[in-house]
Design a protein around this motif. Structure first.
Motif, PDB file in Angstrom:
ATOM      1  N   CYS A 198       5.103  -0.366   5.722  1.00 18.16           N
ATOM      2  CA  CYS A 198       5.624   0.177   4.458  1.00 18.16           C
ATOM      3  C   CYS A 198       6.526   1.382   4.728  1.00 18.16           C
ATOM      4  CB  CYS A 198       4.480   0.617   3.540  1.00 18.16           C
ATOM      5  SG  CYS A 198       3.720  -0.718   2.620  1.00 18.16           S
ATOM      6  N   CYS A 229       0.817  -1.221   0.000  1.00 16.15           N
ATOM      7  CA  CYS A 229       0.000   0.000   0.000  1.00 16.15           C
ATOM      8  C   CYS A 229       0.848   1.266   0.000  1.00 16.15           C
ATOM      9  CB  CYS A 229      -0.973  -0.012   1.187  1.00 16.15           C
ATOM     10  SG  CYS A 229      -0.202   0.365   2.790  1.00 16.15           S
ATOM     11  N   GLY A 230       2.075   1.181   0.556  1.00 14.64           N
ATOM     12  CA  GLY A 230       2.941   2.357   0.599  1.00 14.64           C
ATOM     13  C   GLY A 230       2.564   3.355   1.682  1.00 14.64           C
ATOM     14  N   GLU A 231       1.552   3.047   2.482  1.00 16.07           N
ATOM     15  CA  GLU A 231       1.050   4.031   3.456  1.00 16.07           C
ATOM     16  C   GLU A 231       1.033   3.521   4.889  1.00 16.07           C
ATOM     17  OE1 GLU A 231      -2.766   4.961   1.872  1.00 16.07           O
ATOM     18  OE2 GLU A 231      -1.927   6.114   0.205  1.00 16.07           O
ATOM     19  N   CYS A 232       1.047   2.206   5.105  1.00 19.10           N
ATOM     20  CA  CYS A 232       0.945   1.694   6.481  1.00 19.10           C
ATOM     21  C   CYS A 232       2.296   1.879   7.197  1.00 19.10           C
ATOM     22  CB  CYS A 232       0.508   0.230   6.486  1.00 19.10           C
ATOM     23  SG  CYS A 232       1.754  -0.920   5.889  1.00 19.10           S
ATOM     24  N   CYS A 286       3.940  -5.462   4.183  1.00 21.89           N
ATOM     25  CA  CYS A 286       2.816  -4.502   4.240  1.00 21.89           C
ATOM     26  C   CYS A 286       1.573  -5.117   4.885  1.00 21.89           C
ATOM     27  CB  CYS A 286       2.493  -4.068   2.805  1.00 21.89           C
ATOM     28  SG  CYS A 286       0.975  -3.119   2.661  1.00 21.89           S
ATOM     29  N   ARG A 287       0.961  -4.344   5.756  1.00 23.73           N
ATOM     30  CA  ARG A 287      -0.251  -4.838   6.433  1.00 23.73           C
ATOM     31  C   ARG A 287      -1.411  -5.017   5.460  1.00 23.73           C
ATOM     32  NH1 ARG A 287       0.767  -4.543  11.868  1.00 23.73           N
ATOM     33  NH2 ARG A 287       2.338  -3.011  12.463  1.00 23.73           N
ATOM     34  N   ASN A 288      -1.361  -4.335   4.335  1.00 25.90           N
ATOM     35  CA  ASN A 288      -2.475  -4.398   3.372  1.00 25.90           C
ATOM     36  C   ASN A 288      -2.031  -5.046   2.063  1.00 25.90           C
ATOM     37  OD1 ASN A 288      -4.033  -2.705   5.211  1.00 25.90           O
ATOM     38  ND2 ASN A 288      -2.674  -1.050   4.532  1.00 25.90           N
TER      39      ASN A 288
END
Ligand SMILES: [Zn+2]
Ligand SMILES: [Zn+2]
Length: 344
Positions: free
Chosen positions: A98, A92-95, A106-108
């Motif tokens: 990441c 996701c690049g946001e968690c 990544c969590r997502n």
């Protein structure tokens, strides 16, 4: 489009399904080669992936290449028709994970072929553009599909810190073991011992231009191998302890294979007395550019890996061949679209 879908354990059917579209930020890939991974085999044989059960007939396959069929909104390339490779770990690049630089964790994360996200054993798949790269001119689609396992090897070698002068042992001369070996060789590592119970598989490194000491695990143990780093690449759950027994005091074990069955037992005396560092490696992280550079420069030649080709409607055969672990095949390659440039 046509897709090979897993309806239940060992029940693959060729179904007509809607062709995906390239959404914003996506590239639609016309799939030309899919390498069957032993992790695909788990879902195929067991009907679940470590307990995760598909909620729909799943399209499997995550080691793949193809050519660009369409670009989604906001995507500037590669141009339609370009042969491409894909890293199938879509973060996701946001968690927080990441942002801490561990995008592979990544969590997502979306991993095509892992339930519930469909994979590449179909004529088309839509992929996020950040995961797509043009293949080097010289590379075939089969080599393009093998860039993912090469990335797994590169990631494991990065985690190990191995460099020139290190003594290495690798357990398992399958695709991942070979890709670890290739990634090590590209870094100038030359002292490699390789163990596999199948004698024919111990011949493969020679065809790849490497000359490790090939033997069975027992022979390496008897020979007194003490490695700075041991890579467990067999996926055999007993091999985690074997890897520890081949490591030197204060050495390191990198577990790359996915232990099967999942539960691993080992005599803690060995890692405790030797104060070993054991690291579990997960898929790959930002390895696409390095993998492509290694192929483009000729430092790594994936074309030498022995494969067998199958059409999409032979997907079940490709899975069964993978299960049989023949001595003359490292990967079964399924070709969903066979016209034009040959994958071989
Ligand atoms: Zn794989
Ligand atoms: Zn994330």
């Amino acid at each position: 489009m046509r897709a090979a879908r897993l309806h239940a354990a060992r029940d693959v059917r060729i179904d007509e399904v809607p062709t995906p579209e390239a959404g914003p930020g996506e590239v639609l890939v016309r799939v030309r080669a899919v390498a069957i991974c032993p992790s695909d085999l788990r879902l195929y044989q067991d009907g679940h992936a470590s307990g995760v059960v598909p909620d729909h007939p799943m399209i499997q396959g995550h080691e793949f290449s193809g050519e660009v069929a369409a670009l989604g909104q906001g995507v500037g390339g590669p141009v339609v028709g370009t042969p491409v490779a894909i890293e199938p770990s879509w973060h996701c690049g946001e968690c927080d994970v990441c942002l801490s630089g561990h995008e592979n964790l990544c969590r997502n994360v979306i991993f095509p072929s892992f339930p519930q996200r469909d994979g590449a054993l179909a004529e088309y798949i839509a992929c996020p553009s950040f995961a797509v790269r043009a293949l080097p001119e010289s590379a075939s689609f089969t080599e393009g599909a093998l860039i993912e396992p090469l990335g797994v090897g590169i990631h494991a070698v990065r985690l190990s810190g191995a460099q020139h002068g290190y003594r290495i042992a690798i357990l398992g001369a399958g695709t991942i073991g070979m890709c670890v070996m290739l990634a090590l060789s590209a870094r100038g590592v030359t002292q490699i011992a390789l163990a596999d119970p199948i004698a024919a598989r111990r011949e493969w490194p020679g065809e790849l231009g490497a000359s490790p000491l090939g033997a069975s695990y027992e022979e390496l143990l008897e020979a007194g191998v003490e490695a700075d780093v041991v890579f467990e690449c067999s996926g055999d759950n007993a091999a985690v302890e074997q890897a520890m027994r081949l490591a030197r005091p204060a050495g390191r074990v990198i577990v790359v294979g996915i232990p099967h069955p999942d539960e691993v037992r080992f005599d803690s005396t060995v890692p405790r007395r030797r104060e070993l560092t054991v690291t579990f490696s997960r898929r790959s992280r930002d390895t696409l550019d390095e993998a492509i550079d290694l192929i483009a420069s000729g430092a790594v030649d994936l074309a030498a890996l022995p494969v067998r080709q199958y059409a999409l409607d032979q997907t079940a055969e490709a899975m069964e061949a993978t299960a049989a672990r023949p001595g003359d095949m490292l990967r079964a390659i399924v070709e969903p679209c066979t016209t034009g440039r040959h994958s071989g």
